[in-house]
Design an enzyme around this catalytic site. Structure first.
Site, PDB file in Angstrom:
ATOM      1  N   LYS A 135      37.091  64.982  42.901  1.00 37.61           N
ATOM      2  CA  LYS A 135      36.030  65.565  41.790  1.00 37.61           C
ATOM      3  C   LYS A 135      36.887  66.066  40.540  1.00 37.61           C
ATOM      4  O   LYS A 135      36.692  66.221  39.491  1.00 37.61           O
ATOM      5  CB  LYS A 135      34.890  66.642  42.266  1.00 37.61           C
ATOM      6  CG  LYS A 135      33.924  65.678  43.182  1.00 37.61           C
ATOM      7  CD  LYS A 135      33.103  66.758  43.800  1.00 37.61           C
ATOM      8  CE  LYS A 135      31.996  65.935  44.560  1.00 37.61           C
ATOM      9  NZ  LYS A 135      31.461  66.559  46.037  1.00 37.61           N
ATOM     10  N   GLN A 164      30.053  72.246  47.926  1.00 33.85           N
ATOM     11  CA  GLN A 164      30.396  71.189  48.780  1.00 33.85           C
ATOM     12  C   GLN A 164      29.651  71.014  50.153  1.00 33.85           C
ATOM     13  O   GLN A 164      29.861  72.200  50.783  1.00 33.85           O
ATOM     14  CB  GLN A 164      31.959  70.991  49.020  1.00 33.85           C
ATOM     15  CG  GLN A 164      32.224  69.876  49.573  1.00 33.85           C
ATOM     16  CD  GLN A 164      32.113  68.492  48.717  1.00 33.85           C
ATOM     17  OE1 GLN A 164      32.290  68.512  47.593  1.00 33.85           O
ATOM     18  NE2 GLN A 164      31.596  67.514  49.463  1.00 33.85           N
ATOM     19  N   ASP A 219      24.503  68.965  40.972  1.00 33.08           N
ATOM     20  CA  ASP A 219      24.027  67.896  42.091  1.00 33.08           C
ATOM     21  C   ASP A 219      22.607  67.467  41.848  1.00 33.08           C
ATOM     22  O   ASP A 219      22.304  66.645  42.344  1.00 33.08           O
ATOM     23  CB  ASP A 219      24.277  68.616  43.287  1.00 33.08           C
ATOM     24  CG  ASP A 219      25.640  68.139  43.919  1.00 33.08           C
ATOM     25  OD1 ASP A 219      26.078  67.001  43.381  1.00 33.08           O
ATOM     26  OD2 ASP A 219      26.113  68.723  44.945  1.00 33.08           O
TER      27      ASP A 219
END
Ligand code: NDP
Length: 277
Positions: free
Chosen positions: A50, A94, A117
């Protein structure tokens, strides 16, 4: 005839080029903060990818590594501090989190306006009422891959195998919002092949190595294989690729299909949040 490949790596590259061009026109740098709790090696690797993606499109990115035994309260305070930072436009935590931390409480803390997200209940709720703003990365990437086929979604029968809040459920809603007729299947579905063989669009997200066979696929179907199963150091999908590609019209490879598009959609979401689109 063999199915046409829906190449996620190439499409993701095009998405990144477009984002890079958009960033050039901005008077500020979009910023993404990634929060990691503990040091799970797979998470560390995903985060590294990422960060590399952010570099490619000239975003600012920072990783907040917190100890595995952090309390939920302290983690929430940390996220609240990120919510308040003007230079951070997207935040993601995460997964997975250690067992003592309630995932939902953490996701709820990320402001919907910084939810890179797209998994905050506000953003998922907007998806439910067909007011798509920031949408979850994997489902959004899947829609782009289906669009890459050049086939219309409207009027098609889409079957989602898997109903997780991360992939199956939201992708079904996104297909419904685009006027597909959607069937959800899951571990309690009575006759799975009867459903899958009627699918014009088949999205498989179950995490079971090569579970979907050629017999379960309608000739000419668009097959999206979300699964990532690690077998002898290799990533294998949920679909028997070699056999299914002889039946399907379009198919995503593993690796190189949904995975790279998931990462590209994280960048797109961050840009969207940064420019307040
Ligand atoms: P979950 O484990 O959260 O969900 C799995 C879903 O599959 C559940 O809905 C489950 O049903 C269903 N399922 C399990 N077994 C069967 C079966 N035999 N028949 C029908 N349905 C079944 O997984 P995720 O949704 O998070 O991920 C799915 C896969 O996609 C994994 O391999 C994961 O690694 C991969 N993935 C890939 C991403 C990418 O970027 N390429 C991103 C995210 C995930 P039930 O609800 O009844 O339990």
């Amino acid at each position: 005839m063999s199915a046409e490949l829906l190449n996620g790596s190439r499409l993701a590259q095009r998405v990144r080029s477009r984002i890079r061009r958009s960033v050039k026109d901005l008077k500020f740098t979009p910023g993404l903060a990634v929060v990691q709790v503990g040091d799970d090696p797979a998470s560390t690797l995903y985060i590294k990818h990422k960060q590399r993606d952010c570099e490619k499109v000239h975003f600012h990115s920072e990783v907040h590594r917190l100890p595995a035994d952090i309390s939920q309260e302290t983690l929430i305070v940390h996220i609240e501090a990120l919510n308040g930072r003007v230079d951070i436009h997207g935040i993601l935590v995460q997964m997975p989190l250690p067992a003592h931390i309630e995932k939902e409480a953490v996701i709820d803390t990320i402001m919907p306006e910084k939810d890179a997200d797209g998994l905050n209940p506000v953003n998922l709720g907007n998806l439910l009422i067909n007011r798509e703003g920031v949408t979850p990365c994997t489902p959004t990437g899947i829609i782009r891959l289906i669009e890459l086929s050049g086939k219309k979604i409207e009027g098609k029968h889409a079957v989602c195998v898997g109903r997780s809040p991360l992939v199956g459920k939201p992708v079904g809603l996104m297909l419904l919002n685009r006027n597909a007729t959607v069937t959800y299947c899951h571990s309690r579905t009575a006759d799975l092949p009867a459903a899958t063989e009627r699918a014009d669009i088949l999205v498989v997200a179950i995490g079971k190595t090569e579970f979907i066979t050629a017999e379960m696929v309608k000739p000419g179907a668009i097959v999206i294989d979300v699964g990532i199963n690690h077998v002898n150091g290799r990533a294998i999908g949920d679909v028997q690729f070699a056999a299914v590609k002889e039946v399907a019209g379009f198919i995503t490879p593993v690796p190189g299909g949904v995975g790279p598009m998931t990462r590209a959609m994280l960048l797109e979401n961050t840009l969207k949040l940064a420019i307040g689109d």
